[in-house]
Design a protein around this motif. Sequence first.
Motif, mmCIF file in Angstrom:
data_model
loop_
_atom_site.group_PDB
_atom_site.id
_atom_site.type_symbol
_atom_site.label_atom_id
_atom_site.label_comp_id
_atom_site.label_asym_id
_atom_site.label_seq_id
_atom_site.Cartn_x
_atom_site.Cartn_y
_atom_site.Cartn_z
ATOM 1 N N GLY A 57 0.760 -1.163 0.032
ATOM 2 C CA GLY A 57 0.172 0.005 -0.140
ATOM 3 C C GLY A 57 0.633 1.373 -0.161
ATOM 4 O O GLY A 57 0.424 2.230 -0.612
ATOM 5 N N ALA A 58 2.067 1.205 0.742
ATOM 6 C CA ALA A 58 2.847 2.405 0.735
ATOM 7 C C ALA A 58 3.484 2.565 -0.530
ATOM 8 O O ALA A 58 3.790 3.710 -0.945
ATOM 9 N N ALA A 59 3.833 1.459 -1.325
ATOM 10 C CA ALA A 59 4.439 1.520 -2.570
ATOM 11 C C ALA A 59 3.600 2.145 -3.752
ATOM 12 O O ALA A 59 4.015 2.745 -4.801
ATOM 13 N N LEU A 60 2.158 1.990 -3.200
ATOM 14 C CA LEU A 60 1.180 2.536 -4.558
ATOM 15 C C LEU A 60 0.995 4.013 -4.515
ATOM 16 O O LEU A 60 0.920 4.428 -5.417
ATOM 17 N N VAL A 61 0.865 4.693 -3.359
ATOM 18 C CA VAL A 61 0.669 6.028 -3.020
ATOM 19 C C VAL A 61 1.694 6.640 -1.917
ATOM 20 O O VAL A 61 1.355 7.060 -0.575
ATOM 21 N N PRO A 62 2.746 7.109 -2.314
ATOM 22 C CA PRO A 62 3.814 7.681 -1.429
ATOM 23 C C PRO A 62 3.690 9.114 -1.245
ATOM 24 O O PRO A 62 4.032 9.605 -0.348
ATOM 25 N N PHE A 63 3.332 9.917 -2.325
ATOM 26 C CA PHE A 63 3.273 11.456 -2.294
ATOM 27 C C PHE A 63 2.032 11.733 -1.404
ATOM 28 O O PHE A 63 1.200 11.345 -1.138
ATOM 29 N N GLY A 64 2.642 12.841 -0.632
ATOM 30 C CA GLY A 64 1.752 13.298 0.383
ATOM 31 C C GLY A 64 1.891 12.763 1.762
ATOM 32 O O GLY A 64 1.302 12.825 2.811
ATOM 33 N N ARG A 65 2.973 11.828 1.801
ATOM 34 C CA ARG A 65 3.244 11.034 3.032
ATOM 35 C C ARG A 65 4.728 11.183 3.297
ATOM 36 O O ARG A 65 5.376 11.408 2.581
ATOM 37 N N THR A 66 5.043 10.754 4.515
ATOM 38 C CA THR A 66 6.619 10.755 4.740
ATOM 39 C C THR A 66 6.424 9.743 5.945
ATOM 40 O O THR A 66 5.742 9.214 6.459
ATOM 41 N N VAL A 67 7.858 9.250 6.173
ATOM 42 C CA VAL A 67 8.264 8.178 6.895
ATOM 43 C C VAL A 67 8.862 8.745 8.353
ATOM 44 O O VAL A 67 9.977 9.626 8.070
ATOM 45 N N MET A 68 8.659 8.377 9.681
ATOM 46 C CA MET A 68 9.090 9.005 10.814
ATOM 47 C C MET A 68 9.181 7.680 11.648
ATOM 48 O O MET A 68 8.373 6.661 11.590
ATOM 49 N N GLY A 69 9.787 7.904 12.937
ATOM 50 C CA GLY A 69 9.920 6.922 13.933
ATOM 51 C C GLY A 69 8.550 7.080 14.633
ATOM 52 O O GLY A 69 7.627 8.090 14.625
ATOM 53 N N VAL A 70 8.034 5.834 15.195
ATOM 54 C CA VAL A 70 6.907 5.547 15.936
ATOM 55 C C VAL A 70 6.781 6.538 16.934
ATOM 56 O O VAL A 70 5.677 7.252 17.070
ATOM 57 N N GLU A 71 7.758 6.874 17.669
ATOM 58 C CA GLU A 71 7.722 7.565 19.073
ATOM 59 C C GLU A 71 7.545 9.125 18.627
ATOM 60 O O GLU A 71 6.749 9.950 19.250
ATOM 61 N N GLU A 72 8.179 9.452 17.478
ATOM 62 C CA GLU A 72 8.130 10.923 16.898
ATOM 63 C C GLU A 72 6.672 11.165 16.422
ATOM 64 O O GLU A 72 6.237 12.039 16.576
ATOM 65 N N ALA A 73 6.002 10.077 15.738
ATOM 66 C CA ALA A 73 4.744 10.367 15.223
ATOM 67 C C ALA A 73 3.783 10.405 16.346
ATOM 68 O O ALA A 73 2.743 11.086 16.269
ATOM 69 N N GLN A 74 4.152 9.524 17.425
ATOM 70 C CA GLN A 74 3.128 9.754 18.566
ATOM 71 C C GLN A 74 3.094 11.061 19.199
ATOM 72 O O GLN A 74 2.302 11.844 19.689
ATOM 73 N N ARG A 75 4.542 11.539 19.262
ATOM 74 C CA ARG A 75 4.773 12.894 19.978
ATOM 75 C C ARG A 75 4.136 14.093 19.185
ATOM 76 O O ARG A 75 3.686 15.152 19.731
ATOM 77 N N THR A 76 4.249 13.849 17.784
ATOM 78 C CA THR A 76 3.663 15.194 17.067
ATOM 79 C C THR A 76 2.228 14.814 16.659
ATOM 80 O O THR A 76 1.676 15.791 16.040
ATOM 81 N N ASN A 77 1.554 13.833 17.301
ATOM 82 C CA ASN A 77 0.108 13.621 16.796
ATOM 83 C C ASN A 77 -0.024 13.369 15.244
ATOM 84 O O ASN A 77 -1.240 13.761 14.840
ATOM 85 N N ALA A 78 0.777 12.768 14.884
ATOM 86 C CA ALA A 78 0.697 12.746 13.325
ATOM 87 C C ALA A 78 -0.431 11.466 12.716
ATOM 88 O O ALA A 78 -0.362 10.607 13.818
ATOM 89 N N ARG A 79 -0.973 11.809 11.696
ATOM 90 C CA ARG A 79 -1.934 10.624 11.581
ATOM 91 C C ARG A 79 -1.226 9.552 10.671
ATOM 92 O O ARG A 79 -0.465 9.804 9.703
ATOM 93 N N ILE A 80 -1.202 8.612 11.573
ATOM 94 C CA ILE A 80 -0.508 7.487 10.785
ATOM 95 C C ILE A 80 -1.322 6.634 9.941
ATOM 96 O O ILE A 80 -2.461 6.211 10.108
ATOM 97 N N VAL A 81 -0.699 6.441 8.782
ATOM 98 C CA VAL A 81 -1.182 5.914 7.457
ATOM 99 C C VAL A 81 -1.169 4.367 7.265
ATOM 100 O O VAL A 81 -1.769 3.735 7.056
ATOM 101 N N ILE A 82 0.321 4.046 7.411
ATOM 102 C CA ILE A 82 0.800 2.569 7.685
ATOM 103 C C ILE A 82 1.849 2.299 8.211
ATOM 104 O O ILE A 82 2.649 2.988 8.629
ATOM 105 N N SER A 83 1.668 1.336 9.245
ATOM 106 C CA SER A 83 2.317 0.712 10.345
ATOM 107 C C SER A 83 2.541 -0.547 10.071
ATOM 108 O O SER A 83 1.687 -1.406 10.155
ATOM 109 N N VAL A 84 3.892 -1.074 10.023
ATOM 110 C CA VAL A 84 4.127 -2.696 9.975
ATOM 111 C C VAL A 84 4.636 -2.847 11.215
ATOM 112 O O VAL A 84 4.972 -4.243 11.299
ATOM 113 N N ASP A 85 4.452 -2.246 12.348
ATOM 114 C CA ASP A 85 4.914 -2.532 13.621
ATOM 115 C C ASP A 85 3.825 -3.566 14.188
ATOM 116 O O ASP A 85 3.296 -3.098 15.478
#
Length: 143
Positions: A111-139
């Motif tokens: 799914g990430a390979a299909l639509v990468p534009f408008g998205r960025t990759v970051m660490g889980v902790e950083e995403a939680q700290r910044t309240n970013a909307r998680i689109v894809i998580s393989v964790d």
Amino acid sequence: MRTIGNVLWLVLCGIWMAIGYAAAGVLMFLLIVTIPFGVQAFKLAGYALWPFGRVMVDAPGAGGCLPAVGNILWLVLAGIWLALGHLVSALFLAITIIGIPFAVANVKLAGAALVPFGRTVMGVEEAQRTNARIVISVDSLPD
């Protein structure tokens, strides 16, 4: 546990998928007009190489039609082929018991390979700290 998962991932399929993304990125950089697609390919190569402990989130301020147009062009130029690579890897990994979590991760990365534009990759902790909307998580591996 994430480190063990990432090392297993690297050996089982991560290196091959990262090479596929890097090859697409090099090809996109050679065709000067498609350099933004090459940047996305290299970003995804890093994510495909070491995915556990990282997430794909919506990029801040990435709305509008430009990411949508980029995703459509990306889908035609490289997205379909890279997503198929993930799905084939998932099929082979699903045969073994230890490979099932990695097969699930490959399907999510397709799914990430299909639509990468408008998205960025970051660490889980950083995403939680910044309240970013998680689109894809393989964790799916426990800590």
